[in-house]
Design an enzyme around this catalytic site. Structure first.
Site, PDB file in Angstrom:
ATOM      1  N   TYR A  53      -2.362   5.434  -3.915  1.00 33.33           N
ATOM      2  CA  TYR A  53      -3.510   6.317  -3.725  1.00 33.33           C
ATOM      3  C   TYR A  53      -3.117   7.629  -4.377  1.00 33.33           C
ATOM      4  CZ  TYR A  53      -6.343   3.449  -0.663  1.00 33.33           C
ATOM      5  OH  TYR A  53      -7.171   2.473  -0.176  1.00 33.33           O
TER       6      TYR A  53
ATOM      7  N   THR B 231      -5.518   2.630  -7.053  1.00 30.77           N
ATOM      8  CA  THR B 231      -6.827   2.340  -6.461  1.00 30.77           C
ATOM      9  C   THR B 231      -7.785   3.490  -6.724  1.00 30.77           C
ATOM     10  OG1 THR B 231      -5.817   0.955  -4.784  1.00 30.77           O
ATOM     11  CG2 THR B 231      -8.020   1.781  -4.297  1.00 30.77           C
TER      12      THR B 231
ATOM     13  N   SER C 292       0.828  -1.207   0.000  1.00 26.35           N
ATOM     14  CA  SER C 292       0.000   0.000   0.000  1.00 26.35           C
ATOM     15  C   SER C 292       0.867   1.263   0.000  1.00 26.35           C
ATOM     16  CB  SER C 292      -0.886  -0.013   1.250  1.00 26.35           C
ATOM     17  OG  SER C 292      -1.522   1.225   1.434  1.00 26.35           O
TER      18      SER C 292
ATOM     19  N   HIS D  20     -13.163  -3.397  -2.545  1.00 29.76           N
ATOM     20  CA  HIS D  20     -12.425  -2.953  -1.364  1.00 29.76           C
ATOM     21  C   HIS D  20     -12.906  -3.717  -0.115  1.00 29.76           C
ATOM     22  CE1 HIS D  20      -9.573   0.471  -0.529  1.00 29.76           C
ATOM     23  NE2 HIS D  20      -9.852   0.149   0.714  1.00 29.76           N
TER      24      HIS D  20
ATOM     25  N   LYS E  23      -7.502  -0.569  -9.720  1.00 26.21           N
ATOM     26  CA  LYS E  23      -8.188  -1.361  -8.687  1.00 26.21           C
ATOM     27  C   LYS E  23      -9.520  -0.718  -8.317  1.00 26.21           C
ATOM     28  CE  LYS E  23      -7.291  -3.387  -4.083  1.00 26.21           C
ATOM     29  NZ  LYS E  23      -8.011  -2.706  -3.026  1.00 26.21           N
TER      30      LYS E  23
HETATM   31  C1  LIG Z   1      -7.436  -2.898   6.987  1.00 24.90           C
HETATM   32  C2  LIG Z   1      -7.517  -2.754   5.487  1.00 24.90           C
HETATM   33  C3  LIG Z   1      -6.775  -1.758   4.864  1.00 24.90           C
HETATM   34  C4  LIG Z   1      -6.806  -1.638   3.471  1.00 24.90           C
HETATM   35  N1  LIG Z   1      -5.999  -0.722   2.867  1.00 24.90           N
HETATM   36  C5  LIG Z   1      -5.969  -0.663   1.522  1.00 24.90           C
HETATM   37  C6  LIG Z   1      -5.048   0.191   0.880  1.00 24.90           C
HETATM   38  O1  LIG Z   1      -4.226   0.845   1.506  1.00 24.90           O
HETATM   39  N2  LIG Z   1      -5.095   0.249  -0.472  1.00 24.90           N
HETATM   40  C7  LIG Z   1      -5.987  -0.479  -1.211  1.00 24.90           C
HETATM   41  O2  LIG Z   1      -6.000  -0.387  -2.432  1.00 24.90           O
HETATM   42  N3  LIG Z   1      -6.838  -1.331  -0.615  1.00 24.90           N
HETATM   43  C8  LIG Z   1      -6.830  -1.455   0.726  1.00 24.90           C
HETATM   44  N4  LIG Z   1      -7.671  -2.332   1.327  1.00 24.90           N
HETATM   45  C9  LIG Z   1      -8.544  -3.197   0.514  1.00 24.90           C
HETATM   46  C10 LIG Z   1      -7.832  -4.519   0.164  1.00 24.90           C
HETATM   47  O3  LIG Z   1      -6.799  -4.297  -0.757  1.00 24.90           O
HETATM   48  C11 LIG Z   1      -8.789  -5.529  -0.454  1.00 24.90           C
HETATM   49  O4  LIG Z   1      -9.452  -4.940  -1.536  1.00 24.90           O
HETATM   50  C12 LIG Z   1      -9.813  -6.047   0.560  1.00 24.90           C
HETATM   51  O5  LIG Z   1      -9.182  -6.325   1.800  1.00 24.90           O
HETATM   52  C13 LIG Z   1     -10.474  -7.311   0.056  1.00 24.90           C
HETATM   53  O6  LIG Z   1     -11.518  -7.676   0.900  1.00 24.90           O
HETATM   54  P1  LIG Z   1     -11.408  -8.830   2.018  1.00 24.90           P
HETATM   55  O7  LIG Z   1     -10.357  -8.427   2.976  1.00 24.90           O
HETATM   56  O8  LIG Z   1     -12.755  -8.834   2.669  1.00 24.90           O
HETATM   57  O9  LIG Z   1     -11.104 -10.103   1.303  1.00 24.90           O
HETATM   58  C14 LIG Z   1      -7.639  -2.492   2.714  1.00 24.90           C
HETATM   59  C15 LIG Z   1      -8.367  -3.506   3.352  1.00 24.90           C
HETATM   60  C16 LIG Z   1      -8.302  -3.651   4.721  1.00 24.90           C
HETATM   61  C17 LIG Z   1      -9.060  -4.779   5.372  1.00 24.90           C
HETATM   62  C1  LIG Z   2      -8.996   8.287   2.093  1.00 26.02           C
HETATM   63  C2  LIG Z   2      -8.490   6.907   2.035  1.00 26.02           C
HETATM   64  C3  LIG Z   2      -7.881   6.289   3.268  1.00 26.02           C
HETATM   65  C4  LIG Z   2      -7.692   4.829   3.041  1.00 26.02           C
HETATM   66  C5  LIG Z   2      -7.068   4.090   4.146  1.00 26.02           C
HETATM   67  C6  LIG Z   2      -6.664   2.697   3.844  1.00 26.02           C
HETATM   68  C7  LIG Z   2      -7.713   1.881   3.205  1.00 26.02           C
HETATM   69  O1  LIG Z   2      -7.720   1.681   2.025  1.00 26.02           O
HETATM   70  C8  LIG Z   2      -8.770   1.295   3.995  1.00 26.02           C
HETATM   71  O2  LIG Z   2      -9.604   0.570   3.429  1.00 26.02           O
HETATM   72  O3  LIG Z   2      -8.805   1.523   5.218  1.00 26.02           O
END
Ligand SMILES: Cc1cc2nc3c(=O)[nH]c(=O)nc-3n(C[C@H](O)[C@H](O)[C@H](O)COP(=O)(O)O)c2cc1C
Ligand SMILES: CCCCCCC(=O)C(=O)O
Length: 392
Positions: A157, A183, A133, A289, A265
């Site tokens: 991002y 993303t 990330s 997401h 994404k």
């Molecule tokens: C705690 C957390 C933080 C996340 N942070 C990001 C991120 O920084 N960038 C991003 O593209 N997706 C982020 N995601 C989304 C994940 O890449 C992914 O799409 C998602 O976890 C898939 O769903 P699942 O965990 O229910 O399988 C985050 C997801 C979680 C759970």
């Molecule tokens: C404005 C976006 C902050 C995103 C922080 C990380 C992320 O993707 C998430 O799901 O939490």
């Protein structure tokens, strides 16, 4: 036919013989137990951040249950004694179809706060690429240094200031990342009741934004360096992190950011997939997401087939709701080129650090591999929609 990859199902025997093989006895084998034990281990604000979704979490839960609509149709006597789970993604030979989805500040799930580094080491050990990330706790260069022979991807991002975006992408290229994921579904933060209730969003404290704060272009925007005023730096970060005006007219600029494979994404509509590919994007990342952004949406797996069709042969990475080996098999059969794992590996990290992530990945792969063996689909090429029965 010579198979170069191991039978991942062999992990089953290693586990049964754990006294001899050294497999850790304290790590769970179902997502339900993994989640429950991680929630009991992590501080409440981190549980809320990782586990929480948008609104009443309908979409988040439906992402998982939607897989139940599909069943894998067993085929007998096809010669599935050996399986091959390897894939080729953007010319990269990968031993498995799995990726580690980007998880912002996942570092906080590790006891030492450096879970990004543990995740990167698990990627190196398992051959499963990490999509790091923008919001890694540790600087992206330090994360990439752990990858060994396993390729890594960098997730961007897109900030308001294009110079900051360009800085991150050129740092990622210089650090050796092999692909960039932009993303699109988080141009604004979703309505997340669990975090709202606790008045908590870890990034706003700033102590976990070392990657962002290490960026030389971002630092020029700060009145004082983060080392002197971390709270003020976090507020600048919050206002600058994402450009909500990003739109299709910016596609050419996004494409110009890098010559590395570029994926978008958050694409769940076939027209968006087609538009991206027509605009020179190399791959689609179909995801909602994990239901963290927009509630009331359709489960991501239900939208995968039309996105795959519209992508016209370009690689499609899928995530959202993958909790077991059967989900991996079903997503591949519905056309995913690779399947990304989200929350399950965050919980593996919480329970066992690098070992915990490797265990989660090996368990998922073993379950998928054994399903392919038992149901008679020895390679990923054998998995297609005809392998699935849809319940009405
Ligand atoms: C705690 C957390 C933080 C996340 N942070 C990001 C991120 O920084 N960038 C991003 O593209 N997706 C982020 N995601 C989304 C994940 O890449 C992914 O799409 C998602 O976890 C898939 O769903 P699942 O965990 O229910 O399988 C985050 C997801 C979680 C759970
Ligand atoms: C404005 C976006 C902050 C995103 C922080 C990380 C992320 O993707 C998430 O799901 O939490």
């Amino acid at each position: 036919m010579e198979h170069e990859t191991p039978n991942y199902g062999d992990y089953q025997l290693e586990v049964y013989l754990r006294g001899l093989t050294g497999v850790r006895e304290d790590l769970p084998f179902t997502f339900a137990e993994l989640e429950a034990r991680a929630h009991a281990t992590l501080p409440p604000d981190i549980v809320s951040y990782v586990a929480g979704g948008a609104g009443n979490e309908y979409t988040q839960n439906a992402n998982v249950t939607a897989f139940d609509r599909w069943g894998v149709i067993p085929r007998m006597l096809v010669g599935a004694a050996r399986r091959d789970l390897s894939i080729n993604l953007f010319g990269m030979a990968l031993p498995t179809p799995l990726l580690l989805a980007p998880i912002g500040v996942i570092g906080l799930c590790a006891q030492d706060g450096h879970g990004d580094l543990a995740t990167a080491r698990a990627a190196a050990t398992s051959g499963v690429p990490m999509i790091a990330s923008t919001l890694t706790v540790d600087p992206l260069e330090e994360v990439a240094a752990q990858f060994g022979e396993t390729p890594g991807f960098f997730q961007l991002y897109n900030p308001k200031d294009r110079a900051v975006a360009e800085s991150f992408v050129s740092r990622a290229e210089a650090a050796g990342f092999k692909g960039i994921v932009v993303t699109l579904d988080t141009l604004q933060l979703g309505w997340r009741p669990r975090d709202l209730k606790l008045g908590n969003f870890p990034q706003l404290k700033g102590h976990c934004l070392a990657n962002y704060f290490s960026d030389p272009v971002f630092r020029t925007k700060l009145a004082k360096p983060p080392e002197e005023d971390v709270r003020a730096a976090a507020l600048v970060w919050a206002s600058e992190l994402s450009d909500p005006t990003l739109n299709w007219n910016d596609l050419a600029w996004l494409r110009s950011l890098t010559k590395l494979p570029l994926l978008l994404k958050g694409i769940c509509h076939p027209e968006d997939a087609k538009r991206a590919i027509d605009g020179g994007i190399d791959g689609i990342y179909c995801s909602n997401h994990g239901g963290r952004q927009a509630n009331g949406g359709i489960p991501a797996i239900d939208l995968l087939p039309t996105v795959v069709e519209a992508a016209g042969g370009a690689p499609v990475v899928f995530d959202s709701g993958v909790r077991g080996g059967e989900h991996i098999v079903k997503a591949l059969a519905l056309g995913a080129s690779a399947v990304a794992i989200g929350r399950p590996y965050a919980y593996g990290l919480a329970l066992g650090g690098e070992d915990g992530i490797v265990h989660v990945l090996r368990s998922l792969l073993a379950e998928a591999d054994l399903l392919m063996a038992i149901d008679g689909y020895p390679t990923i090429a054998d998995l297609n929609p005809d392998a699935l029965h849809a319940r009405a």
